[in-house]
Design a protein around this motif. Structure first.
Motif, PDB file in Angstrom:
ATOM      1  N   HIS A 185      -4.684 -11.250  18.141  1.00 22.92           N
ATOM      2  CA  HIS A 185      -3.482 -10.804  18.825  1.00 22.92           C
ATOM      3  C   HIS A 185      -2.452 -10.211  17.868  1.00 22.92           C
ATOM      4  CE1 HIS A 185      -4.662 -13.980  22.080  1.00 22.92           C
ATOM      5  NE2 HIS A 185      -5.554 -13.043  21.920  1.00 22.92           N
ATOM      6  N   ILE A 186      -2.275 -10.821  16.687  1.00 17.89           N
ATOM      7  CA  ILE A 186      -1.305 -10.278  15.727  1.00 17.89           C
ATOM      8  C   ILE A 186      -1.747  -8.914  15.211  1.00 17.89           C
ATOM      9  CG2 ILE A 186      -2.338 -11.456  13.732  1.00 17.89           C
ATOM     10  CD1 ILE A 186       1.415 -10.656  14.345  1.00 17.89           C
ATOM     11  N   SER A 187      -3.058  -8.694  15.101  1.00 18.95           N
ATOM     12  CA  SER A 187      -3.553  -7.395  14.644  1.00 18.95           C
ATOM     13  C   SER A 187      -3.147  -6.293  15.606  1.00 18.95           C
ATOM     14  CB  SER A 187      -5.083  -7.419  14.523  1.00 18.95           C
ATOM     15  OG  SER A 187      -5.502  -8.427  13.635  1.00 18.95           O
ATOM     16  N   HIS A 188      -3.214  -6.593  16.900  1.00 18.80           N
ATOM     17  CA  HIS A 188      -2.844  -5.584  17.886  1.00 18.80           C
ATOM     18  C   HIS A 188      -1.338  -5.333  17.894  1.00 18.80           C
ATOM     19  CE1 HIS A 188      -6.944  -6.231  19.314  1.00 18.80           C
ATOM     20  NE2 HIS A 188      -6.810  -5.122  20.000  1.00 18.80           N
ATOM     21  N   ILE A 189      -0.536  -6.392  17.809  1.00 19.37           N
ATOM     22  CA  ILE A 189       0.917  -6.202  17.769  1.00 19.37           C
ATOM     23  C   ILE A 189       1.305  -5.384  16.544  1.00 19.37           C
ATOM     24  CG2 ILE A 189       3.071  -7.415  17.230  1.00 19.37           C
ATOM     25  CD1 ILE A 189       2.542  -9.369  19.322  1.00 19.37           C
ATOM     26  N   THR A 190       0.726  -5.703  15.403  1.00 16.11           N
ATOM     27  CA  THR A 190       1.026  -4.983  14.169  1.00 16.11           C
ATOM     28  C   THR A 190       0.660  -3.509  14.295  1.00 16.11           C
ATOM     29  OG1 THR A 190       0.626  -6.983  12.875  1.00 16.11           O
ATOM     30  CG2 THR A 190       0.588  -4.888  11.692  1.00 16.11           C
ATOM     31  N   SER A 191      -0.482  -3.248  14.915  1.00 15.37           N
ATOM     32  CA  SER A 191      -0.922  -1.867  15.079  1.00 15.37           C
ATOM     33  C   SER A 191       0.000  -1.096  16.018  1.00 15.37           C
ATOM     34  CB  SER A 191      -2.359  -1.848  15.614  1.00 15.37           C
ATOM     35  OG  SER A 191      -2.891  -0.546  15.586  1.00 15.37           O
ATOM     36  N   PHE A 192       0.385  -1.716  17.133  1.00 18.88           N
ATOM     37  CA  PHE A 192       1.323  -1.070  18.054  1.00 18.88           C
ATOM     38  C   PHE A 192       2.647  -0.779  17.345  1.00 18.88           C
ATOM     39  CE2 PHE A 192      -1.135  -3.253  21.597  1.00 18.88           C
ATOM     40  CZ  PHE A 192      -1.571  -2.082  22.196  1.00 18.88           C
ATOM     41  N   ALA A 193       3.131  -1.757  16.581  1.00 14.45           N
ATOM     42  CA  ALA A 193       4.418  -1.596  15.898  1.00 14.45           C
ATOM     43  C   ALA A 193       4.358  -0.501  14.837  1.00 14.45           C
ATOM     44  CB  ALA A 193       4.846  -2.920  15.275  1.00 14.45           C
ATOM     45  N   ILE A 208       1.246  14.352  10.854  1.00 15.46           N
ATOM     46  CA  ILE A 208       0.475  13.106  10.994  1.00 15.46           C
ATOM     47  C   ILE A 208      -1.014  13.421  11.018  1.00 15.46           C
ATOM     48  CG2 ILE A 208      -0.028  11.128  12.492  1.00 15.46           C
ATOM     49  CD1 ILE A 208       2.837  11.275  13.509  1.00 15.46           C
ATOM     50  N   PHE A 209      -1.361  14.416  11.811  1.00 17.83           N
ATOM     51  CA  PHE A 209      -2.773  14.775  11.953  1.00 17.83           C
ATOM     52  C   PHE A 209      -3.358  15.246  10.627  1.00 17.83           C
ATOM     53  CE2 PHE A 209      -6.057  17.982  12.849  1.00 17.83           C
ATOM     54  CZ  PHE A 209      -6.952  17.210  13.578  1.00 17.83           C
ATOM     55  N   GLU A 210      -2.607  16.050   9.893  1.00 18.67           N
ATOM     56  CA  GLU A 210      -3.108  16.620   8.644  1.00 18.67           C
ATOM     57  C   GLU A 210      -3.215  15.590   7.529  1.00 18.67           C
ATOM     58  OE1 GLU A 210      -4.320  19.539   8.089  1.00 18.67           O
ATOM     59  OE2 GLU A 210      -3.878  20.398  10.047  1.00 18.67           O
ATOM     60  N   LEU A 211      -2.283  14.656   7.471  1.00 15.59           N
ATOM     61  CA  LEU A 211      -2.193  13.749   6.326  1.00 15.59           C
ATOM     62  C   LEU A 211      -2.831  12.387   6.566  1.00 15.59           C
ATOM     63  CD1 LEU A 211       1.481  14.432   5.146  1.00 15.59           C
ATOM     64  CD2 LEU A 211      -0.635  15.444   4.284  1.00 15.59           C
ATOM     65  N   ALA A 212      -3.065  12.035   7.827  1.00 11.60           N
ATOM     66  CA  ALA A 212      -3.592  10.705   8.114  1.00 11.60           C
ATOM     67  C   ALA A 212      -4.977  10.514   7.502  1.00 11.60           C
ATOM     68  CB  ALA A 212      -3.659  10.484   9.626  1.00 11.60           C
ATOM     69  N   GLU A 217      -5.783   5.509   9.774  1.00  6.41           N
ATOM     70  CA  GLU A 217      -6.535   5.520  11.027  1.00  6.41           C
ATOM     71  C   GLU A 217      -7.061   4.129  11.386  1.00  6.41           C
ATOM     72  OE1 GLU A 217      -9.582   8.454  10.823  1.00  6.41           O
ATOM     73  OE2 GLU A 217      -8.195  10.134  10.803  1.00  6.41           O
ATOM     74  N   SER A 218      -7.589   3.417  10.384  1.00  2.68           N
ATOM     75  CA  SER A 218      -8.143   2.087  10.660  1.00  2.68           C
ATOM     76  C   SER A 218      -7.041   1.089  10.997  1.00  2.68           C
ATOM     77  CB  SER A 218      -8.954   1.589   9.457  1.00  2.68           C
ATOM     78  OG  SER A 218      -8.131   1.445   8.311  1.00  2.68           O
ATOM     79  N   THR A 219      -5.846   1.274  10.411  1.00  3.99           N
ATOM     80  CA  THR A 219      -4.738   0.348  10.647  1.00  3.99           C
ATOM     81  C   THR A 219      -4.125   0.530  12.026  1.00  3.99           C
ATOM     82  OG1 THR A 219      -4.247   0.369   8.282  1.00  3.99           O
ATOM     83  CG2 THR A 219      -2.563  -0.537   9.720  1.00  3.99           C
ATOM     84  N   VAL A 220      -4.011   1.774  12.486  1.00  5.15           N
ATOM     85  CA  VAL A 220      -3.367   2.021  13.781  1.00  5.15           C
ATOM     86  C   VAL A 220      -4.374   2.226  14.909  1.00  5.15           C
ATOM     87  CG1 VAL A 220      -1.322   3.015  12.708  1.00  5.15           C
ATOM     88  CG2 VAL A 220      -3.171   4.526  13.464  1.00  5.15           C
ATOM     89  N   ARG A 221      -5.653   2.085  14.611  1.00  5.45           N
ATOM     90  CA  ARG A 221      -6.688   2.291  15.629  1.00  5.45           C
ATOM     91  C   ARG A 221      -6.419   1.456  16.882  1.00  5.45           C
ATOM     92  NH1 ARG A 221     -11.074  -0.734  16.883  1.00  5.45           N
ATOM     93  NH2 ARG A 221     -10.774  -2.077  15.069  1.00  5.45           N
ATOM     94  N   LEU A 222      -6.015   0.208  16.678  1.00  4.28           N
ATOM     95  CA  LEU A 222      -5.819  -0.692  17.810  1.00  4.28           C
ATOM     96  C   LEU A 222      -4.625  -0.305  18.678  1.00  4.28           C
ATOM     97  CD1 LEU A 222      -6.524  -4.128  16.075  1.00  4.28           C
ATOM     98  CD2 LEU A 222      -8.076  -2.783  17.502  1.00  4.28           C
TER      99      LEU A 222
END
Length: 282
Positions: A185-193, A208-212, A217-222
């Motif tokens: 659950h904390i992983s999802h909250i962190t990703s949303f934040a 964002i698209f060019e530099l990500a 990508e793996s951190t905000v995937r959720l």
């Protein structure tokens, strides 16, 4: 083999379970219970279900009922189901929180025919189109309050999950919710934040698209996960999520203080301590 398996909620988890049962030959027919016409049509197109029926009709013909819907809807739905089933049927849920549900169905005469489970798998995608037949392979499945279910029902569900490639972990419902808050659950909250932080600070979407890179990508995937699924999970497991969220905020403050005070030694120490996670996650 079951003559009929009813899946209540044919999305990512329910759809994957249905496909896996078909693949392993566990079900002669699969009935889906839907709340949206588009989802029903997609499930038929993908061959996930053989028919669609309203809840009452679907329950009346099922040998096994698998409930995989958002946790806030699960409780009233399960209470309805528990009042309908017989000793010849088995009910299983796949929800990410367990304590509230187990309390809600504790006093039903057919409680013994319910097996509370949480297959520890999921992606940021939702709907029947996200379902795959080998989703559960190599994952853990938690079974809660095993002692309150008929041993025969538990054995059948254990055998199914094992046949799908999962290993079984037993927990009390309260312990499950505490651990789920820390590892999921904390992983999802962190990703949303984090996603909201970047979207707030970086107005140029092209940048964002060019530099990500892969790390971002793996951190905000959720953060692409369904709010309809995750908001009820956060609220139902509110106390445990708040506990881990407070600790997470404390850790963020330590990193912030290191940068403010230019304390590279402590910054290095914090990161070295974090590296210990390698012992758990290879």
């Amino acid at each position: 083999m079951f003559n009929n398996v009813t899946i209540v909620g044919v999305g990512l988890i329910g759809g994957s379970f249905a496909l896996a049962l078909k693949e392993k030959g566990f079900a002669k027919s699969i009935t889906g219970v839907f709340n949206r016409r588009e989802t029903q049509e997609k499930a038929f197109q993908l061959g996930i279900v053989d028919e669609a029926l309203p809840l009452e009709e679907a329950i009346s013909k099922a040998d096994l009922i698998y409930v995989a819907i958002p946790v806030d809807i699960t409780i009233p739905t399960m209470q309805k189901i528990m009042g309908m089933i017989t000793e010849k049927q088995i009910v299983v849920d796949a929800g990410s929180t367990k304590l509230a549900l187990c309390k809600a169905v504790a006093n039903y005469p057919m409680r013994k025919r319910f097996v509370a489970t949480h297959p520890m798998w999921g992606t940021e995608y939702s709907g029947p189109e996200a379902a795959t037949k080998d989703s559960f392979t190599g994952r853990a499945c938690v079974i809660c309050e095993k002692e309150k279910s008929d041993p025969s029902a538990v054995k059948i569900i254990e055998d199914i999950y094992k046949a799908l490639g999962m290993h079984i972990v037993y927990m009390e419902a309260e312990a499950h919710d505490i651990h789920a808050a820390y590892v999921s659950h904390i992983s999802h909250i962190t990703s949303f934040a984090l996603a909201n932080t970047v979207l707030e600070k970086e107005r140029e979407e092209d940048a964002i698209f060019e530099l990500a890179g892969g790390g971002f990508e793996s951190t905000v995937r959720l953060a692409k996960s369904s709010p309809a699924m995750w908001a009820p999970i956060f609220m139902q497991n509110r106390e445990n999520v708040l506990d881990v969220l407070n600790e997470h905020i404390s850790q963020l403050r330590k990193f912030k203080a290191c940068l403010e005070k230019e304390n590279i030694d402590y910054l290095y120490e914090l990161m070295e301590n974090a590296n210990k996670i390698k012992r758990i996650i290879k």
